[in-house]
Design an enzyme around this catalytic site. Structure first.
Site, PDB file in Angstrom:
ATOM      1  N   VAL A  12      40.683  39.566  47.434  1.00 38.54           N
ATOM      2  CA  VAL A  12      39.988  40.636  48.175  1.00 38.54           C
ATOM      3  C   VAL A  12      39.937  40.312  49.673  1.00 38.54           C
ATOM      4  O   VAL A  12      40.135  41.191  50.520  1.00 38.54           O
ATOM      5  CB  VAL A  12      38.572  40.871  47.607  1.00 38.54           C
ATOM      6  CG1 VAL A  12      37.879  42.012  48.342  1.00 38.54           C
ATOM      7  CG2 VAL A  12      38.627  41.180  46.116  1.00 38.54           C
ATOM      8  N   LYS A 100      29.595  41.198  43.121  1.00 39.88           N
ATOM      9  CA  LYS A 100      28.590  41.842  42.236  1.00 39.88           C
ATOM     10  C   LYS A 100      27.603  40.841  41.661  1.00 39.88           C
ATOM     11  O   LYS A 100      26.464  41.199  41.372  1.00 39.88           O
ATOM     12  CB  LYS A 100      29.261  42.631  41.109  1.00 39.88           C
ATOM     13  CG  LYS A 100      30.302  41.868  40.327  1.00 39.88           C
ATOM     14  CD  LYS A 100      31.694  42.302  40.705  1.00 39.88           C
ATOM     15  CE  LYS A 100      32.704  41.287  40.234  1.00 39.88           C
ATOM     16  NZ  LYS A 100      34.070  41.685  40.495  1.00 39.88           N
ATOM     17  N   VAL A 127      30.982  47.537  42.839  1.00 34.39           N
ATOM     18  CA  VAL A 127      31.090  48.333  41.597  1.00 34.39           C
ATOM     19  C   VAL A 127      32.261  49.307  41.744  1.00 34.39           C
ATOM     20  O   VAL A 127      32.374  49.990  42.762  1.00 34.39           O
ATOM     21  CB  VAL A 127      29.800  49.149  41.336  1.00 34.39           C
ATOM     22  CG1 VAL A 127      29.951  49.993  40.070  1.00 34.39           C
ATOM     23  CG2 VAL A 127      28.589  48.247  41.232  1.00 34.39           C
ATOM     24  N   ILE A 131      36.551  52.712  44.202  1.00 34.63           N
ATOM     25  CA  ILE A 131      35.950  54.047  44.011  1.00 34.63           C
ATOM     26  C   ILE A 131      34.665  54.157  44.828  1.00 34.63           C
ATOM     27  O   ILE A 131      33.788  53.308  44.715  1.00 34.63           O
ATOM     28  CB  ILE A 131      35.567  54.281  42.532  1.00 34.63           C
ATOM     29  CG1 ILE A 131      36.751  54.023  41.613  1.00 34.63           C
ATOM     30  CG2 ILE A 131      35.013  55.684  42.324  1.00 34.63           C
ATOM     31  CD1 ILE A 131      36.362  54.012  40.144  1.00 34.63           C
ATOM     32  N   ASP A 196      30.691  40.898  33.624  1.00 31.36           N
ATOM     33  CA  ASP A 196      31.059  41.600  34.867  1.00 31.36           C
ATOM     34  C   ASP A 196      30.533  43.046  34.822  1.00 31.36           C
ATOM     35  O   ASP A 196      29.929  43.529  35.781  1.00 31.36           O
ATOM     36  CB  ASP A 196      32.591  41.574  35.020  1.00 31.36           C
ATOM     37  CG  ASP A 196      33.053  42.300  36.265  1.00 31.36           C
ATOM     38  OD1 ASP A 196      32.873  41.765  37.366  1.00 31.36           O
ATOM     39  OD2 ASP A 196      33.572  43.428  36.141  1.00 31.36           O
ATOM     40  N   LYS A 200      27.512  45.084  37.035  1.00 33.58           N
ATOM     41  CA  LYS A 200      27.746  46.374  37.701  1.00 33.58           C
ATOM     42  C   LYS A 200      26.764  47.440  37.214  1.00 33.58           C
ATOM     43  O   LYS A 200      26.261  48.231  38.022  1.00 33.58           O
ATOM     44  CB  LYS A 200      29.198  46.797  37.475  1.00 33.58           C
ATOM     45  CG  LYS A 200      30.182  45.891  38.232  1.00 33.58           C
ATOM     46  CD  LYS A 200      31.604  46.093  37.764  1.00 33.58           C
ATOM     47  CE  LYS A 200      32.596  45.253  38.547  1.00 33.58           C
ATOM     48  NZ  LYS A 200      33.937  45.234  37.939  1.00 33.58           N
TER      49      LYS A 200
END
Ligand code: HSE
Length: 405
Positions: A12, A100, A127, A131, A196, A200
């Site tokens: 990332v 997260k 999350v 999106i 995970d 979220k």
């Protein structure tokens, strides 16, 4: 020039640098000035990377530089990411994050600290990967009461379940492929065991209801027990098996859980496949809205990180209203036994057993499967009621899955 620092230069972090470079001009236009990555904090060196000369190994360099106004934390894991986030906020720097684990565990106190210091703490990338979901819930849905949120929140497991369904592939082979594509967490157990997704859904529950639950304490079941039996039952019923995070209020208390569900064909989430995430928000004025897109991966997630960077930098002259989250007390958390939905049982037995199960579960929905088995779908009932009803038949289900209609 607006100076920022990146913490973590993995999938990332390096994606964020790529987005900032690739879309430099339009990002500068939004921010009213150029954005410069002054430092990259990582344990490693990146001599081949064009930004390789920005690498530092000591967080103090960043904290002590008054030019740095924003820190993007993309390290993953709770520590030292949480400690560095606190230190950056204490130093009067805004923080944006894709982490997260930190948001779900420490979000309430970090938001409070950011408020105290007059800076921002944003976490759009935590999350749903790329999106937009966090900002829309805080802004576009602010006029609504949120009734429930149900979502496919983990790209890795959705990728695996889709391949298992379409290709009859084995779980472990598909997991390896997801890891190669950079979707999976460093320790994929967080993906396949549901943690995970638990982190979220806890974040989404806090956005919806203002209470932050402990992600390690909500009811969480992953996909490691999903077999061809589940897929066969789903097929017969016109459903798909999906790992779902769900939150709603029951008698004023917050319920959050993660479980494999049978998602009905009429629910749009049923058709969200591969690495995509789909988050269905039910709001009292809007009704149902689906947020859909790439839920994991380098550039989609980086796109959300950079959206937060732009948001902070373009609003640097105005005061921001951050959400207020309060850690949920025990009596504010709903018991999963009180959660009402339809439930699907796979049971071995004759047609007389099927009749017994139908009567106990108040339903006519039964399909037969090979091997002398049948699947029966209950009417809507709480987990407690359903467990008692099945126990009263003396039948032992092979599995039980909640149904998302
Ligand atoms: N491992 C996570 C997933 C990454 O597969 O969804 C994005 O949070």
């Amino acid at each position: 020039m607006l100076q920022i620092a990146l913490l973590g230069f993995g999938v990332v972090g390096s994606g964020t640098a790529e987005v900032l470079t690739e879309n430099q001009k339009q990002i500068a236009a939004y921010c009213g000035d150029e954005v410069n990555v002054k430092y990259i904090l990582d344990l490693r060196e990146f001599p081949e990377h064009p930004l390789g000369d920005r690498v530092v190994h000591d967080i103090k360099v960043i904290l002590d530089d008054p030019e740095v106004v924003l820190v993007a934390e993309m390290m993953g894991g709770a520590h030292p990411a949480y400690d560095f986030t606190r230190a950056a906020l204490e130093a009067g720097k805004s923080v944006v994050t894709s982490n997260k684990e930190v948001v779900a565990t420490f979000g309430a106190e970090l938001l409070e600290l950011a408020r105290e210091k007059g800076v921002s703490y944003l976490f759009e990338a935590s999350v749903g990967g790329g999106i937009p979901i966090i900002r829309p819930m805080q802004t576009d849905l602010a006029s609504n009461e949120i009734l429930s949120v149900s979502g496919i929140l983990n790209g890795t497991t959705n990728f695996i379940l889709t391949k298992m369904k379409n290709e009859g592939a084995e779980f472990s082979d598909v997991l390896r492929e997801a890891q190669k594509k950079g979707y999976a967490e460093a320790n994929p157990s967080a993906d396949v065991d549901g943690l995970d997704a638990a982190r979220k859904i806890v974040i989404l529950a806090a956005l919806a209801f203002g209470k932050l639950l402990n992600p390690n304490e909500i009811s969480t079941t992953g996909i490691t027990g999903i077999t061809k039996d589940h897929t066969a039952v789903a097929d017969k019923l016109g459903c798909a098996v999906k790992l779902i995070g769900h939150t709603e209020k029951i008698d004023g208390k917050v319920l959050a859980l993660v479980s494999p569900y049978l998602v009905s064909g009429s629910n749009p989430i049923c058709h969200v496949d591969d690495v995509y995430n789909g988050i269905l928000v039910d709001a009292n004025m809007l009704g149902r809205a689906l947020f859909y897109g790439a839920g994991a991966g380098k550039l989609p997630t980086a796109s959300a990180v950079v959206a937060d960077i732009i948001d902070v930098l373009s609003h640097r002259f105005t005061e921001r209203k951050l959400p207020v989250w309060v850690p949920a007390k025990a009596d504010e958390i709903a018991a999963v036994e009180d959660y009402a939905c339809r439930r699907c049982y796979l049971i071995e037995g004759c047609s007389r057993c099927a009749e017994k199960a139908k009567a106990a579960l108040g339903t006519d929905t039964v399909v037969t499967l090979e091997g002398g088995r049948f699947a029966v779908v209950s009417k809507e009932m709480t987990e407690r009621e359903a467990t008692e009803a099945i126990a009263s038949t003396g039948l032992t289900p092979i599995f039980c899955l909640p149904v998302l209609d």
